[in-house]
Scaffold this active site. Structure first.
Site, PDB file in Angstrom:
ATOM      1  N   GLY C 149       0.823  -1.195   0.000  1.00 29.08           N
ATOM      2  CA  GLY C 149       0.000   0.000   0.000  1.00 29.08           C
ATOM      3  C   GLY C 149       0.862   1.251   0.000  1.00 29.08           C
ATOM      4  O   GLY C 149       2.091   1.194   0.129  1.00 29.08           O
ATOM      5  N   CYS C 150       0.200   2.391  -0.138  1.00 26.71           N
ATOM      6  CA  CYS C 150       0.928   3.653  -0.261  1.00 26.71           C
ATOM      7  C   CYS C 150       1.544   4.068   1.077  1.00 26.71           C
ATOM      8  O   CYS C 150       2.753   4.290   1.178  1.00 26.71           O
ATOM      9  CB  CYS C 150       0.022   4.733  -0.823  1.00 26.71           C
ATOM     10  SG  CYS C 150      -1.587   4.886  -0.034  1.00 26.71           S
ATOM     11  N   TYR C 151       0.728   4.171   2.123  1.00 31.58           N
ATOM     12  CA  TYR C 151       1.288   4.483   3.443  1.00 31.58           C
ATOM     13  C   TYR C 151       2.356   3.451   3.837  1.00 31.58           C
ATOM     14  O   TYR C 151       3.431   3.820   4.326  1.00 31.58           O
ATOM     15  CB  TYR C 151       0.188   4.483   4.510  1.00 31.58           C
ATOM     16  CG  TYR C 151      -0.739   5.674   4.510  1.00 31.58           C
ATOM     17  CD1 TYR C 151      -0.259   6.977   4.583  1.00 31.58           C
ATOM     18  CD2 TYR C 151      -2.120   5.493   4.470  1.00 31.58           C
ATOM     19  CE1 TYR C 151      -1.126   8.059   4.619  1.00 31.58           C
ATOM     20  CE2 TYR C 151      -2.997   6.570   4.505  1.00 31.58           C
ATOM     21  CZ  TYR C 151      -2.495   7.858   4.580  1.00 31.58           C
ATOM     22  OH  TYR C 151      -3.352   8.927   4.625  1.00 31.58           O
TER      23      TYR C 151
END
Lengths: 344, 344, 344, 344
Positions: C149-151
């Site tokens: 994921g991005c985070y």
């Protein structure tokens, strides 16, 4: 491999040239100048370039070094190219000027709008106005190219098909243009602050904008006659993008304007005539060297509304400059210019 | 009717003072100064004020004229109030300083952070730190008030309940703060351009920000002991607003932090403790003199997360200055400060 | 030439895959699916792609057609890849899943955070977590890759050097993260409206965000032990970008954190450790597959502050997916991923 | 004290009515309705109202409760007021409708543009078009008021002085209008997302926008004759604000357009004719019930360019609705409407 020099690389058209040239397989930046940033690495000023130009640093402009380049781009305020261009041309270097210095054919008109005498009137006759959709053949053999301004590019491409065919009343044209804030450059001005330009829309320079004579000159050439243009630019709260909304009155409401535009730009790699009924978005050209156009005739009347969008820093400046370079050096015109726009 | 003077009214805290004072039934701006804009009408510089201050113009600061006011606000860069405050106090005028000039009790620390000697150390002992939620009684009798900074207001209000009761480890506090661009003032700086600050998030001054000693001083007073604070400010692409995300470790995980905060601020007109589980938005305080706070303890652990939002120009500057004025002159503390925030 | 299929191409990770693949010399998109947009050309939905995919249209997902691809990307909401991945793997097609479906090694934990049973637990043991900076060797032979994921990408890359060496207290980590609105996807939600998310900063999901277990799992692997992480995400008024501000306590204040980070990522093409004292900007990675990191230790204390930025749609999603594809197929890892970020 | 009811208070015009009414000394909101949010407190939906309406909750619309109000505002989608207005009028309650339901005098034209039959054609003859600058006297005795739309307000106020005096060619008018995104309402639409509308400029509905017949009707009344209007709306990346750029051709280039406008609006409290040469900014009216106008005639030609700005939610909706209420109930027209705009 084309050896490239850039004069005045600390502004937005400078960093955009570097961004685009980083992807160009047949060109190499060998020198970039800035008096104020002498010795600073370009990637320290523009961190997006880290990993791409790790060793390139600004240097003080020097005719010998620049003269060793095949081509020098001027990404400078007006007046700078006047002083240097002649010397570089004499050294056999091609000059592609992104500033306004060689856009107007008439030195007096230049002096009037820019508030100072033209510094190199002797070069005006050979300067080629670098709008490939009009001047491709002349660009091929040019030594000195004046890259069109951002508003002029969007506006001319939008009006050309109508005017070239004499279909519109050239004396009553209106260009209601909206520009992102990067059009004002990377200069510390109150009016360009986030806190001033953000969440705000305003017209400016309704009395007269420096791009007006340039657009008018281009439209006159297309119309082969006098032109009356009302040009109202607006500052829009976005970083990049120009949206030109153009109004022209046609004599014959029977013409198929959609087809007119499609035919005119059928072979142009960087003009996209969108399907009838479209509304081009500036974000659809963000970072890309393309002008997207849609043409409307509301309620079938005699007023044609043309919507023309570009990224002011790409097709409106640095991308178009590279397009000129590609043409000039006999390269594929699309080299280094084929990335899709960044959306969202 | 309180006669108000404003020194240095060309910045954002100046125009915000004018906006708020236009709605204040018991105060009247009689003089506003600016050396650079002498003679310019305030509504010509700030068109939102057209129809409100049609005859008020900037004048060169003059001790006699300012001394005729009941109170003078300094909305100036640091250093200016040092020079003038003493003279005004001698004339019997109250001074409310929005700059940093009188916020630090220690002149040497001020000199260290601001890079110049303190210009009026003799006034420091009587300057009252104008955070009403802490110093309301002292403000009532004050002659000279130092209005807290924007980050310090959001951060102190967020930490106070924990520190005053000795419930958190005061030596390991973290304030991760996000500020809108107006916090940088109405100054022509490259970094504040729409094209630089827009569509961008970045930390700055991680090494040390001038608000750090001010916050630390306030937290020390609350904790009655030494404080260790890590303060990381971030520039956020919005015009107004501060969002402080605060981290503190508590010894006792049994405490009811929600109730602690609600009790602490039960009688405060301008601090809103939101329901448990809330996430305050900066836009919910835009233009309003209010600090909204929510307090969380993720997974019931010993780390308390406090979310504290203000409008940096209102509760973080000009609104709080007016709140101080209201207290000082025995007016209803809410006078002129009761408009809801502008949303959306 | 790698034959590529994309399942669920109507969201932002889908269009970003298309944008990046348009520049990839060794891959070709042969099928893209969408149940709702069956028959619609991708360039009609995403006008930035006009001129690049003029003949590609969405089709209803079909195992046979997808199974003819060398690799299929899932750019879908969670749950979709569960249903289709097994069938594709059986057909010999590689699967690169951008959703959360195969990121957590524990099916029960997945079920808890996503509110439904895991749909393909039998595939979990062979799914490789596609963070090349950790798992490059395992990616080479993988059949099924779960793109982080991005985070989690920004946070893990920021914490890894400290945790892998056991230098930080892994039980007291804080990740204060700021995300652009595109992280919420191309879904019609009130909270993502321009009028709601613009000119606003707010934390959300402080109680618990779905990326928390993913980050924690990754950090546990690095630390080889239990991890305590407080994760506070914030919605930021920009389209793209994540700025992770990370806090970790070190036992030994004598370590050279700058060198630690530089050494750890010395050979990583897509992690840029910036010079000491830097503040990375999200715009410096806009559109580019790069994570830029700066590491600070304010006042030389034991709290390390790591600033880590990515473009959530590139290094945080589609770019990283392509990086995985390049590794998987033995191509140069940088292929199609070397464009500089778009600045300004 | 005027007892106020609001039907449909969950949109932006609803919350804006509440914001403005919170400052109104002679009005009190006693009921606010929403079918979907029955029982929800308004300050839970709109946190900017915390501390102002702590006990007001949405309820299901009910004719008896609404009929007990002195006036009911409809802040609803089109069609809703048709159904309820008659019943309220019969109960002696005044109705101020912010929707389009009673703006067009011709029921058939309404049906054509809104795609459904008009639901209360019997009320059209008594509905008063609530543009105070034109209809102040009729508003005083009205029972049913149709508040003008946002584009129509900015456009009509901009054209009126020229048309009322017959100075412009009414058959060739152009309105190039730019609106902030709040004009699209608080509805979950892809096109209104931050990620879609941000950093973007686009025209829309060039073929025909629902505000076109409303503007045309108003201009016809002013011109006392047929009108030809080309109306091109644009979506602009800001939350609030409309900038109308208006083009009209005058027969006599000797007229003093500046004076014409100043005289026309000399006694209007909410129309501000700016000095010659001005460029009004939308931010100068943010949150304020004012229309600022500047008038230009570039190069002294026969094309007049009028720049007209409003806040679409205030003078373009809720503020103008309150202005109507003040007139209707014989109150000072400026009551509750005198706050300066929020700048920056």
């Amino acid at each position: 491999m084309v050896k490239v020099g850039i004069v005045g690389g600390t502004g937005y058209t400078g960093v955009e040239l570097l961004r685009l040239l980083a992807q160009h397989p047949e060109a190499e930046v060998t020198v970039i100048t800035s008096r104020s940033e002498d010795g600073v690495k370009v990637c320290d000023m523009f961190p997006n370039l880290r990993g791409h130009y790790d060793h390139l640093a600004f240097s003080v402009p020097d005719a010998a070094t620049l003269g060793a380049c095949d081509v020098v781009f001027f990404a400078t305020p007006h007046g700078v190219a006047h002083a240097l261009a002649g010397e570089l041309l004499a050294a056999g270097t091609r000059v592609i000027d992104l500033s306004a210095d060689f856009r107007l054919e008439n030195a007096d008109e230049w002096a009037k709008w820019y508030g100072q005498p033209h510094g190199a009137p002797e070069l005006l006759s050979e300067a080629v106005y670098g709008l490939p959709e009009v001047n491709r053949e002349r660009i091929k053999g040019a030594r000195l190219i004046a890259v069109p301004g951002c508003y002029p590019t969007a506006t001319q491409l939008g009006f050309l098909p109508l005017l070239e065919k004499g279909l519109a009343d050239a004396t009553r044209l209106i260009a209601d243009c909206k520009s992102g804030v990067s059009g004002a450059g990377r200069a510390a001005k109150i009016g360009s602050l986030f806190t001033e330009a953000g969440e705000n829309m305003m017209a400016y320079a309704v009395k007269g904008h420096r791009h007006l004579p340039e657009v008018s000159q281009g439209l006159r050439r297309a119309a082969k006659g006098p032109v009356g243009l009302t040009f109202v630019p607006h500052l829009t709260p976005m970083i990049r993008g120009i949206h030109a909304t153009l109004y022209a009155t046609v004599a014959d409401t029977g013409i198929d304007v959609q087809r007119l535009y499609e035919d005119r730009y059928a072979n142009e790699p960087f003009v996209d005539v969108m399907p009838a009924g479209s509304h081009p978005e500036t974000r659809s050209v963000r970072g890309a060297n393309i002008c997207r156009i849609a043409v409307h005739r509301p309620e079938g009347g005699d007023l044609v509304v043309v919507l023309s969008v570009i990224d002011n820093l790409v097709k409106g400046a640095s991308g178009q400059a590279l397009q000129n370079m590609n043409i000039l050096f006999g390269l594929d015109e699309r080299l280094g210019l084929s990335s899709p726009a960044l959306l969202p």
